[in-house]
Write a protein that holds these residues in place. Structure first.
Motif, PDB file in Angstrom:
ATOM      1  N   GLY A 179       8.970  50.700 -24.565  1.00  0.00           N
ATOM      2  CA  GLY A 179       8.720  51.183 -25.923  1.00  0.00           C
ATOM      3  C   GLY A 179       9.072  52.649 -26.118  1.00  0.00           C
TER       4      GLY A 179
ATOM      5  N   GLY B  84       7.792  55.419 -24.983  1.00  0.00           N
ATOM      6  CA  GLY B  84       7.616  56.459 -23.961  1.00  0.00           C
ATOM      7  C   GLY B  84       6.276  56.485 -23.257  1.00  0.00           C
TER       8      GLY B  84
ATOM      9  N   GLY C 198       2.441  44.217 -26.500  1.00  0.00           N
ATOM     10  CA  GLY C 198       2.952  42.976 -27.070  1.00  0.00           C
ATOM     11  C   GLY C 198       4.303  43.137 -27.749  1.00  0.00           C
TER      12      GLY C 198
ATOM     13  N   VAL D  91       6.778  45.163 -26.994  1.00  0.00           N
ATOM     14  CA  VAL D  91       7.833  45.216 -25.980  1.00  0.00           C
ATOM     15  C   VAL D  91       8.063  43.818 -25.396  1.00  0.00           C
ATOM     16  CG1 VAL D  91       8.366  46.112 -23.666  1.00  0.00           C
ATOM     17  CG2 VAL D  91       7.465  47.651 -25.421  1.00  0.00           C
TER      18      VAL D  91
ATOM     19  N   THR E 168       0.758  46.602 -20.520  1.00  0.00           N
ATOM     20  CA  THR E 168       0.020  47.867 -20.564  1.00  0.00           C
ATOM     21  C   THR E 168      -1.024  47.906 -21.680  1.00  0.00           C
ATOM     22  OG1 THR E 168       1.616  48.935 -22.046  1.00  0.00           O
ATOM     23  CG2 THR E 168       2.043  49.111 -19.676  1.00  0.00           C
TER      24      THR E 168
ATOM     25  N   THR F  29      -2.237  40.786 -27.341  1.00  0.00           N
ATOM     26  CA  THR F  29      -1.521  39.662 -27.962  1.00  0.00           C
ATOM     27  C   THR F  29      -1.537  38.363 -27.167  1.00  0.00           C
ATOM     28  OG1 THR F  29       0.557  40.259 -26.900  1.00  0.00           O
ATOM     29  CG2 THR F  29       0.098  41.269 -29.026  1.00  0.00           C
TER      30      THR F  29
ATOM     31  N   SER G  77       0.850  37.753 -25.238  1.00  0.00           N
ATOM     32  CA  SER G  77       2.290  37.506 -25.066  1.00  0.00           C
ATOM     33  C   SER G  77       2.664  37.369 -23.594  1.00  0.00           C
ATOM     34  CB  SER G  77       3.076  38.649 -25.720  1.00  0.00           C
ATOM     35  OG  SER G  77       4.447  38.342 -25.804  1.00  0.00           O
TER      36      SER G  77
ATOM     37  N   VAL H 122       7.071  37.654 -32.004  1.00  0.00           N
ATOM     38  CA  VAL H 122       6.999  37.964 -33.437  1.00  0.00           C
ATOM     39  C   VAL H 122       7.921  39.155 -33.695  1.00  0.00           C
ATOM     40  CG1 VAL H 122       5.458  38.414 -35.378  1.00  0.00           C
ATOM     41  CG2 VAL H 122       4.555  37.308 -33.329  1.00  0.00           C
TER      42      VAL H 122
ATOM     43  N   PRO I   7      -4.778  54.407 -26.456  1.00  0.00           N
ATOM     44  CA  PRO I   7      -5.600  55.197 -27.374  1.00  0.00           C
ATOM     45  C   PRO I   7      -6.685  54.351 -28.044  1.00  0.00           C
ATOM     46  CG  PRO I   7      -3.260  55.326 -27.964  1.00  0.00           C
ATOM     47  CD  PRO I   7      -3.379  54.330 -26.862  1.00  0.00           C
TER      48      PRO I   7
ATOM     49  N   HIS J 124      -7.407  35.658 -32.374  1.00  0.00           N
ATOM     50  CA  HIS J 124      -6.733  34.510 -31.743  1.00  0.00           C
ATOM     51  C   HIS J 124      -7.735  33.393 -31.461  1.00  0.00           C
ATOM     52  CE1 HIS J 124      -3.414  37.465 -30.374  1.00  0.00           C
ATOM     53  NE2 HIS J 124      -3.302  37.100 -31.634  1.00  0.00           N
TER      54      HIS J 124
ATOM     55  N   HIS K 131      -3.065  34.652 -39.466  1.00  0.00           N
ATOM     56  CA  HIS K 131      -1.942  35.337 -38.806  1.00  0.00           C
ATOM     57  C   HIS K 131      -0.686  35.306 -39.666  1.00  0.00           C
ATOM     58  CE1 HIS K 131      -4.043  36.170 -35.135  1.00  0.00           C
ATOM     59  NE2 HIS K 131      -2.947  36.716 -34.636  1.00  0.00           N
TER      60      HIS K 131
ATOM     61  N   HIS L  19      -0.649  45.109 -36.623  1.00  0.00           N
ATOM     62  CA  HIS L  19      -1.018  43.703 -36.808  1.00  0.00           C
ATOM     63  C   HIS L  19      -2.541  43.518 -36.910  1.00  0.00           C
ATOM     64  CE1 HIS L  19      -1.251  39.432 -35.953  1.00  0.00           C
ATOM     65  NE2 HIS L  19      -1.750  39.630 -34.751  1.00  0.00           N
TER      66      HIS L  19
HETATM   67  O1  NZQ Z   1       5.788  52.164 -27.446  1.00  0.00           O
HETATM   68  P1  NZQ Z   1       4.907  52.800 -26.443  1.00  0.00           P
HETATM   69  O2  NZQ Z   1       5.243  54.218 -26.186  1.00  0.00           O
HETATM   70  O3  NZQ Z   1       4.788  51.992 -25.178  1.00  0.00           O
HETATM   71  O4  NZQ Z   1       3.426  52.892 -27.118  1.00  0.00           O
HETATM   72  C1  NZQ Z   1       2.691  51.771 -27.522  1.00  0.00           C
HETATM   73  C2  NZQ Z   1       2.671  51.579 -29.034  1.00  0.00           C
HETATM   74  O5  NZQ Z   1       2.842  52.793 -29.708  1.00  0.00           O
HETATM   75  C3  NZQ Z   1       1.240  52.041 -27.228  1.00  0.00           C
HETATM   76  N1  NZQ Z   1       0.844  51.683 -25.862  1.00  0.00           N
HETATM   77  C4  NZQ Z   1       1.011  50.495 -25.232  1.00  0.00           C
HETATM   78  N2  NZQ Z   1       0.462  50.535 -24.005  1.00  0.00           N
HETATM   79  C5  NZQ Z   1      -0.032  51.796 -23.849  1.00  0.00           C
HETATM   80  C6  NZQ Z   1       0.208  52.523 -25.023  1.00  0.00           C
HETATM   81  N3  NZQ Z   1      -0.161  53.813 -25.180  1.00  0.00           N
HETATM   82  C7  NZQ Z   1      -0.789  54.396 -24.139  1.00  0.00           C
HETATM   83  N4  NZQ Z   1      -1.077  53.747 -22.986  1.00  0.00           N
HETATM   84  C8  NZQ Z   1      -0.715  52.449 -22.810  1.00  0.00           C
HETATM   85  N5  NZQ Z   1      -1.038  51.833 -21.658  1.00  0.00           N
HETATM   86  O6  NZQ Z   1       0.523  51.224 -28.140  1.00  0.00           O
HETATM   87  C9  NZQ Z   1       1.273  51.106 -29.338  1.00  0.00           C
HETATM   88  C10 NZQ Z   1       1.204  49.685 -29.835  1.00  0.00           C
HETATM   89  O7  NZQ Z   1       1.853  48.800 -28.963  1.00  0.00           O
HETATM   90  P2  NZQ Z   1       2.217  47.315 -29.400  1.00  0.00           P
HETATM   91  O8  NZQ Z   1       2.952  46.698 -28.274  1.00  0.00           O
HETATM   92  O9  NZQ Z   1       2.857  47.315 -30.733  1.00  0.00           O
HETATM   93  O10 NZQ Z   1       0.772  46.655 -29.568  1.00  0.00           O
HETATM   94  P3  NZQ Z   1       0.287  45.158 -29.389  1.00  0.00           P
HETATM   95  O11 NZQ Z   1       0.226  44.794 -27.943  1.00  0.00           O
HETATM   96  O12 NZQ Z   1      -0.939  45.046 -30.184  1.00  0.00           O
HETATM   97  O13 NZQ Z   1       1.454  44.262 -30.034  1.00  0.00           O
HETATM   98  C11 NZQ Z   1       1.541  44.067 -31.417  1.00  0.00           C
HETATM   99  C12 NZQ Z   1       2.717  43.164 -31.763  1.00  0.00           C
HETATM  100  O14 NZQ Z   1       2.547  41.847 -31.210  1.00  0.00           O
HETATM  101  C13 NZQ Z   1       2.649  40.862 -32.234  1.00  0.00           C
HETATM  102  C14 NZQ Z   1       2.172  41.607 -33.450  1.00  0.00           C
HETATM  103  O15 NZQ Z   1       2.545  40.973 -34.644  1.00  0.00           O
HETATM  104  C15 NZQ Z   1       2.827  42.956 -33.264  1.00  0.00           C
HETATM  105  O16 NZQ Z   1       4.178  42.928 -33.667  1.00  0.00           O
HETATM  106  N6  NZQ Z   1       1.934  39.658 -31.834  1.00  0.00           N
HETATM  107  C16 NZQ Z   1       2.431  38.914 -30.847  1.00  0.00           C
HETATM  108  C17 NZQ Z   1       1.856  37.721 -30.432  1.00  0.00           C
HETATM  109  C18 NZQ Z   1       2.414  36.905 -29.339  1.00  0.00           C
HETATM  110  N7  NZQ Z   1       3.574  37.244 -28.806  1.00  0.00           N
HETATM  111  O17 NZQ Z   1       1.829  35.898 -28.956  1.00  0.00           O
HETATM  112  C19 NZQ Z   1       0.672  37.200 -31.091  1.00  0.00           C
HETATM  113  C20 NZQ Z   1      -0.047  38.193 -31.918  1.00  0.00           C
HETATM  114  O18 NZQ Z   1      -0.841  37.519 -32.828  1.00  0.00           O
HETATM  115  C21 NZQ Z   1       0.808  39.188 -32.630  1.00  0.00           C
HETATM  116  O19 NZQ Z   1       1.303  38.673 -33.840  1.00  0.00           O
END
Ligand code: NZQ
Ligand code: ZN
Length: 389
Positions: A39, A41, A99, A101, A139, A143, A145, A152, A185, A199, A269, A283
């Motif tokens: 993602g 960074g 999720g 990534v 990390t 999700t 995932s 998604v 965070p 979920h 969802h 989300h």
């Molecule tokens: O991009 P980086 O720099 O890695 O930062 C991420 C991002 O800004 C940060 N982050 C992740 N791990 C971290 C961290 N920051 C510090 N330390 C760590 N260890 O967190 C931010 C959000 O990350 P993201 O991947 O977007 O969050 P999430 O895991 O909640 O994923 C959301 C996405 O998944 C989809 C959602 O719609 C959304 O697009 N979904 C996927 C599903 C699936 N594949 O089964 C089901 C879900 O219902 C959902 O719809």
């Protein structure tokens, strides 16, 4: 209970230090060129990036990189990854992140062997027949995932957020080290709690009768998340609560293990995806707003399940109360918990008003009515969105 068939092919390596097993897993896949997807960074800041590269080197694999996957990952980034993977002869995709990534990496994995445009899969214009193998290092607990075949993806040009699910998109392996989530965070930890609970709601609020084991699985995940969520928020580097959240989010959405033989819902969802397609909100922020309103809209369809939810999950005392009062107390307890941990309650909190409601409702039902607990048409979706303003 309905008849069912269940399989989940993902190997999970869970616990502190499991990143050190990455090289072995990469070797087991026979990989020579790996597309490392990450993602914005966070993995560089935490030092995980260096640990992953060391593991790949030890496994004798060359790394090609797709950085910069956005939260709410874009199809444009996926297309970039597909081109890169083809040009470099990649034979394993490795997603390191949350999720978003993982979902982007899955879309690359199914897109590489497909001769058309990957967006066809999200628009249900083509069937997924194969994929490159995929591994993940997770990390962020949210999700599921890491142990399911869903992805998604957002098409920002068209303001659409659509998903696919395929047996070919399950990761071959996923490394789940709870210590990697210490740096998540506060707001993203809250999002993970809400997403995991949502979920479970999508599966637990079901019209299917006689599923006592599955109901208790669902209630167990909910109670574990409720308890450990607040502990992790109070002390972000508490191993036990981070581990319990990670295990809960993985089990909450891993191909339906906790709800085998049950009709699922998933309407909330689908509504939320259309909200974030236009407003690019997190989300789970959308889910926190919508879910208690969906509950209010549908609870009378099967009040016994909502009574059970209130009593077993939130310890509502039913004595002297009508079923309706108990059910509503459980819904209120859900809203209160979300508010207590800092999740938003109204679309207006995110600057969203009446303007796009018709458009979001229309898009939600593009492929037909949504929801397995109560089937919702366009007007129902509008009503739930209006309740959420
Ligand atoms: O991009 P980086 O720099 O890695 O930062 C991420 C991002 O800004 C940060 N982050 C992740 N791990 C971290 C961290 N920051 C510090 N330390 C760590 N260890 O967190 C931010 C959000 O990350 P993201 O991947 O977007 O969050 P999430 O895991 O909640 O994923 C959301 C996405 O998944 C989809 C959602 O719609 C959304 O697009 N979904 C996927 C599903 C699936 N594949 O089964 C089901 C879900 O219902 C959902 O719809
Ligand atoms: Zn979700």
């Amino acid at each position: 209970m309905n008849a069912f068939s269940f399989v989940n092919p993902t190997r999970i390596l869970f616990g502190e230090g499991m990143v050190d097993k990455l090289g072995e897993q990469v070797q087991a896949q026979g990989a020579r060129t790996v597309l490392l997807v990450y993602g914005g960074g966070s993995i560089k800041k935490s030092g995980l990036y260096d640990r992953v590269l060391t593991q790949l080197e030890q496994a004798g694999a060359r790394a090609v990189e797709l950085p910069g996957v956005e939260p709410n990952p874009r199809v444009t980034t996926v297309r970039k990854g597909i081109e890169l993977a083809r040009a470099e002869g990649v034979d394993l995709i490795l997603a390191v992140g949350g999720g978003s990534v993982l979902d982007a990496a899955k879309a690359v994995a199914v897109g590489v062997p497909y001769e058309g445009d990957v967006w066809d899969f999200m628009m249900r214009k083509a069937e997924i027949k194969s994929a490159l193998p995929l591994g993940t290092v997770l990390t962020l607990s949210a999700t599921g995932s890491e142990m399911n075949g869903n992805s998604v993806i957002t098409n920002w040009e068209e303001n659409l957020k659509k998903s696919f699910g395929s047996i070919h998109a399950y990761p071959k392996f996923s490394i789940l080290d709870p210590t990697l989530t210490y740096s998540v965070p506060r707001d993203q930890t809250v999002n993970g709690i809400v997403d995991t609970m949502s979920h479970v709601f999508e599966q637990y609020f079901s019209p299917t009768q006689d599923t006592p084991l599955q109901e208790r699985f669902c209630e167990g995940v909910l109670q574990t998340v409720i308890e450990n969520g607040e502990k992790a928020l109070a002390k972000p580097d508490d191993y036990t609560s981070r581990a319990n959240l990670m295990l809960s989010s993985t089990f909450a959405l891993n191909g339906g293990l906790i709800s085998v033989g049950m009709q699922n819902d998933w309407a909330t969802h689908m509504i939320e995806h259309e909200v974030s397609a236009i407003y690019d909100i997190a989300h789970a922020a959308g889910l926190a707003i919508l879910f208690p309103n969906w509950m209010k809209y549908v609870y009378s369809e099967r009040i016994d399940r909502f009574v059970q939810y209130a009593v077993r999950v939130w310890n509502v005392d039913p004595s002297g109360k009508s079923d309706e009062e108990v059910a509503l107390a459980g819904i209120q307890a859900t809203r209160d918990y979300f508010t207590r941990i800092g999740a938003p309650a109204r679309l207006a909190d995110l600057g969203i008003g009446e303007k796009d409601i018709d458009r979001m409702a229309k898009e939600t039902v593009r492929f037909g009515p949504v929801g397995g607990f109560k089937q919702l048409n366009e007007e129902d979706v509008k009503a739930i969105l209006r309740l959420s303003l």
